[in-house]
Design a protein around this motif. Structure first.
Motif, short mmCIF file in Angstrom:
data_model
loop_
_atom_site.label_atom_id
_atom_site.label_comp_id
_atom_site.label_asym_id
_atom_site.label_seq_id
_atom_site.Cartn_x
_atom_site.Cartn_y
_atom_site.Cartn_z
N ASN A 621 -20.45 18.77 -14.59
CA ASN A 621 -20.55 19.56 -13.36
C ASN A 621 -20.34 21.02 -13.75
O ASN A 621 -19.32 21.36 -14.39
CB ASN A 621 -19.47 19.14 -12.35
N THR A 622 -21.29 21.88 -13.36
CA THR A 622 -21.19 23.27 -13.77
C THR A 622 -21.30 24.20 -12.56
O THR A 622 -21.91 23.86 -11.54
CB THR A 622 -22.30 23.64 -14.77
N LYS A 623 -20.66 25.34 -12.71
CA LYS A 623 -20.81 26.44 -11.77
C LYS A 623 -21.18 27.68 -12.56
O LYS A 623 -20.49 28.05 -13.51
CB LYS A 623 -19.50 26.67 -11.00
N SER A 655 -25.42 29.13 -9.56
CA SER A 655 -25.88 27.74 -9.50
C SER A 655 -24.69 26.79 -9.50
O SER A 655 -23.62 27.07 -10.08
CB SER A 655 -26.79 27.45 -10.71
N ARG A 656 -24.90 25.64 -8.87
CA ARG A 656 -23.99 24.50 -8.93
C ARG A 656 -24.81 23.29 -9.34
O ARG A 656 -25.80 22.95 -8.69
CB ARG A 656 -23.31 24.26 -7.59
N ASN A 657 -24.38 22.66 -10.44
CA ASN A 657 -25.21 21.60 -11.01
C ASN A 657 -24.37 20.37 -11.32
O ASN A 657 -23.22 20.47 -11.77
CB ASN A 657 -25.87 22.06 -12.31
N THR A 658 -24.98 19.23 -11.10
CA THR A 658 -24.41 17.97 -11.58
C THR A 658 -25.50 17.30 -12.40
O THR A 658 -26.52 16.84 -11.86
CB THR A 658 -23.99 17.06 -10.42
N LYS A 717 -33.26 23.64 -4.39
CA LYS A 717 -32.56 22.47 -4.91
C LYS A 717 -33.55 21.60 -5.67
O LYS A 717 -34.61 21.25 -5.14
CB LYS A 717 -31.93 21.68 -3.76
#
Length: 805
Positions: A621-623, A655-658, A717
């Motif tokens: 999980n990244t921000k 960005s917010r990524n999973t 998205k």
């Protein structure tokens, strides 16, 4: 006056003649009346026995004992009253010679000049209830008074035994002595306060078992030498003067004392040898003890002193104290060879007073033990081995040596040492199994400087490394570690709680806590952690047990790292001010609260990497905040995208990524392995030379500049599933055109993207400030409905979307 010598000579001659006549008369009398005398002797002797004495025949020996009276007794046997029960004859002799001084006999003194026992068997037997066949001799409780009753005590002057088997079989006391006496010759001189004797002997010791359940000492050893004994009537003690005697292949000085005043009799025997071979020494001990000692050997003879003390109490075990000195010797042991070996050794089987003389109460002490093991010089100031039943070794170990020499000790399968110096100062405790140390527990320090180490299972190399280990009662403290791998420099400090208890019993519960600081780390130099840990083959060699256990600990233990790194590099990626919490386990890596500064912004990450086979499966999980998107895509090799690359991008990414996927042991993302969701916001962005847009522009907007499309804000998205990226409905508002985009972009086959593009030029609405009005006017006018799909040449083709509703 001249007549007196003549008279004296005549008197002496007459006296001598009378004595000779008496001697001849007695001898003639015995010879002619031997049958009657033998019957009388048998009758008289048997009257004082609890059993029977049988003398087969008696012959006078005129010349053997002159001037004494000498007789030879043939076929003599002595049995107690219970002989039929136990079947052990006390004495059975083919030939027994007795010589009595005839002149002394006339004066009333019984002097036995000589007693000779030949071709005989003496068997002293005691059964399990304590009954002994020596009870054949009746006890006489009356004390004889020489002044009132007259007579004298018999004095034996010479004693000889030839070809005599002597057996002491005490089944109550579990003692068995079996001696094959080839020759024993003794001369006894009686003094006013006792007697002294000299004995020459040649004896084969078949068994000398103080406790038959423990085994026999001096098994089948030949004893040859002489003894001097002195007995004191007042103290009732027999002293054995120290004399040189050979036993087996060794020469000893043997002395001792037998205290007859104590009931039971107490004894002390000393044995000294200045030069004794190790194998010769071990062969004198019981089979069980010798079997253990024979696992060791010393090349040169050693000096040994032993003291054996005890008593004749049934079942008792004598105390044994042994000391030895070893100097500049070569020691061979199950663990290897020690050169230049020197030490002082002490053994006792009564370490603690009141706990008996036995194996559990035994102690071996080694002092000032020095030597070279595989060219590693070491010192052990003291070594104690307690309880030989369940032995435990304790001691100290100090050494300073080039660390490369450990390769000879442990091999190179796990760790290969190429340089550096180790300084070891430890106190240890360990069980002993088959005289080898097992599961040692340490206290103390190990310091390593300037080491060059290869960690073989992960193909990692560390140069110019320094390590400080401190073992406490239970914990391991690791201080001042500095390792260098390639251009990476890492400084570490750490600890392991309860390390010594878990090391052998539960290595999977070991947790290394690390504080790590570094000015620079190149992650590419640590790719070995992504590769599956190489299994270390177990090699049947000395010390393999230690390395096997260390290998298990390194494989199964867990590592918790708190990292502070000034600069991180990996391939094209560069970051600064990195902070991370990592947990490494047998299954993989867990990442928590990782943050770095990259491309003008920040990246935060949590996730895990699971190692399976040759691949590493990750989930993160990244921000991402305010990162230059062109640099970001470049750093990560465009995330495997071919059409959409860093060259097509400009702006700042939030960005917010999973994302989950797989990465090779070389750190490369496996194509089409990504899955997850990407939510992004690109500010002050631009699309530069993006082929899909330019493809539309060729026939829809031939007069607009689609090479450089700018936009103030672009968000959307993406759902990633392997090779396909689902573009959720997204509005693109740019300087050149507006469009709505939705569909699937495929890295292989299956691209299907719907683009709704109004022909209205966004520049016409540039002066409108009302956002609502802008939104309403955005899709007015003619709208082109275009479909981007797979072409036959593998490139994206654009056509009218006939299915648009």
């Amino acid at each position: 006056m001249q007549r007196w010598p003549t008279i004296a000579i005549k008197a002496i001659a007459i006296l001598t003649g009378l004595i000779f006549l008496v001697y001849v008369s007695i001898a003639v009398y015995i010879n002619f009346n031997k049958k009657e005398l033998l019957t009388a002797i048998n009758k008289e002797l048997n009257s004082s026995l609890n059993g029977s004495l049988v003398i087969g025949s008696m012959e006078p020996s005129f010349l053997k004992g002159f001037p004494g009276i000498s007789v030879s007794l043939r076929d003599v046997s002595l049995r107690d009253s219970l002989w039929k029960t136990h079947q052990h004859t006390l004495l059975q002799a083919k030939d027994l010679d007795v010589s009595i001084n005839a002149i002394a006999l006339i004066t009333g003194t019984i002097r036995i000049n000589r007693v000779g026992i030949n071709n005989a068997r003496i068997y002293l037997f005691t059964d399990s209830a304590g009954y002994s066949n020596t009870s054949v001799f009746k006890k006489n409780n009356k004390v004889k008074n020489k002044e009132t009753e007259g007579g004298s005590t018999a004095e034996i002057r010479r004693l000889s035994l030839n070809n005599v088997a002597f057996i002491l079989d005490n089944r109550q006391g579990h003692k068995l002595f079996r001696l094959a006496i080839k020759s024993v010759k003794g001369k006894i001189d009686h003094t006013g306060d006792g007697w002294k004797a000299g004995v020459n002997l040649n004896i084969l010791i078949n068994d000398l078992a103080f406790n038959t359940r423990k085994g026999s000492f001096l098994k089948d050893k030949l004893m040859n030498g002489s003894f001097s004994l002195r007995y004191n009537n007042e103290t009732d003690v027999i002293d054995l003067e120290k004399k040189e005697v050979s036993i087996g292949e060794g020469d000893f000085q043997i002395g001792g004392k037998f205290d007859m005043s104590k009931k039971p009799v107490e004894f002390v025997i000393t044995l000294d040898s200045d030069e004794l071979e190790w194998k010769d020494a071990s062969s004198l001990l019981t089979k069980k003890i010798a079997g253990k000692l024979n696992k060791f050997d010393l090349t040169a003879p050693i000096a040994v002193k032993a003291v054996i003390a005890g008593n004749m109490v049934p079942g008792s075990q004598p105390s044994i104290d042994v000391s030895c000195k070893v100097k500049n010797n070569v020691l061979t042991s199950p663990g290897g060879i020690v050169d230049k070996c020197s030490f002082t050794g002490v053994f006792t089987n009564h370490a603690q007073k009141g706990k008996g003389n036995n194996d559990p109460n035994s102690l071996i002490k080694l002092y000032h033990f020095t030597g070279d093991y595989e060219k590693i010089s070491f010192t052990m100031d003291s070594v104690h081995i307690n309880d030989l039943t369940n032995p435990v070794a304790t001691g100290t170990f100090r050494s300073k040596f080039p660390i490369v020499r450990l390769n000879q000790v442990f091999g190179e399968d796990l760790l290969k040492f190429n340089g550096g110096v180790a300084d070891v100062n430890l106190v240890y405790k360990a069980d002993m199994v088959d005289l080898e140390l097992r599961k040692p527990i340490f206290k103390g320090t190990i310091n390593i400087e300037n080491a060059d180490i290869d960690y073989q299972p992960r193909k990692l190399n560390f140069k110019n490394s320094s390590i400080g280990l401190r073992f406490t009662e239970n914990d391991l403290l690791i201080k001042n570690i500095q390792v260098q791998s390639g251009s990476s420099i890492v400084k570490m400090e750490g600890s392991v709680k309860n390390f010594m208890n878990l090391y052998y019993t539960a290595p999977e519960r070991i947790l290394f806590n690390w504080e790590i600081n570094s000015p620079r780390i190149n992650l590419g130099e640590f790719l070995g952690f992504l590769a599956l840990r190489k299994r270390v083959k177990t090699v049947k060699k000395r010390n393999s047990g230690f390395m096997d256990q260390l290998n298990v600990v390194l494989e199964k233990s867990n590592v918790d790292m708190r990292m502070r790194i000034d600069k991180v590099i990996y391939d094209k990626f560069t970051a600064t001010d990195a902070n991370a919490n990592l947990t490494l386990s047998e299954s993989g890596i867990k990442m928590k609260d990782i943050s770095v500064r990259h491309a003008g912004g920040t990246l935060r990450l949590n996730g895990s990497v699971l190692q399976k086979g040759s691949l590493n499966h990750f989930k993160i999980n990244t921000k991402i905040a305010n990162v230059n998107i062109r640099d970001f895509f470049y750093s990560f090799n465009n995330f495997g995208l071919q059409t959409f690359t860093h060259k097509n991008l400009k702006g700042f990414l939030f960005s917010r990524n999973t994302i989950s996927g797989s990465v090779t042991d070389m750190g490369k993302i496996v194509p089409r392995s990504l899955n997850g969701t990407v939510i992004f916001d690109i500010r002050k962005g631009a699309l530069i030379g993006f082929e899909p847009i330019m493809g539309v522009g060729k026939f829809a907007f031939p007069f607009r500049d689609l090479e450089n499309i700018t936009f103030s804000n672009l968000n959307g998205k993406f759902d990633i599933r392997g090779e396909k990226v689902t573009i959720n409905p997204m509005m693109v508002n740019s300087s050149v055109l507006n469009m709505n985009v939705a569909g699937v972009y495929s890295l292989g086959k299956g691209t299907n993207i719907a683009l709704d593009v109004p022909l209205r030029n966004p520049k016409k609405d540039a002066d409108i400030t009302d956002k609502k009005e802008i939104q309403e006017r955005r899709m007015k006018g003619i709208v082109l409905h275009i479909l981007a799909t797979d072409g036959d040449d593998g490139k994206i083709k654009f056509k009218w979307n006939k299915n648009h509703k």
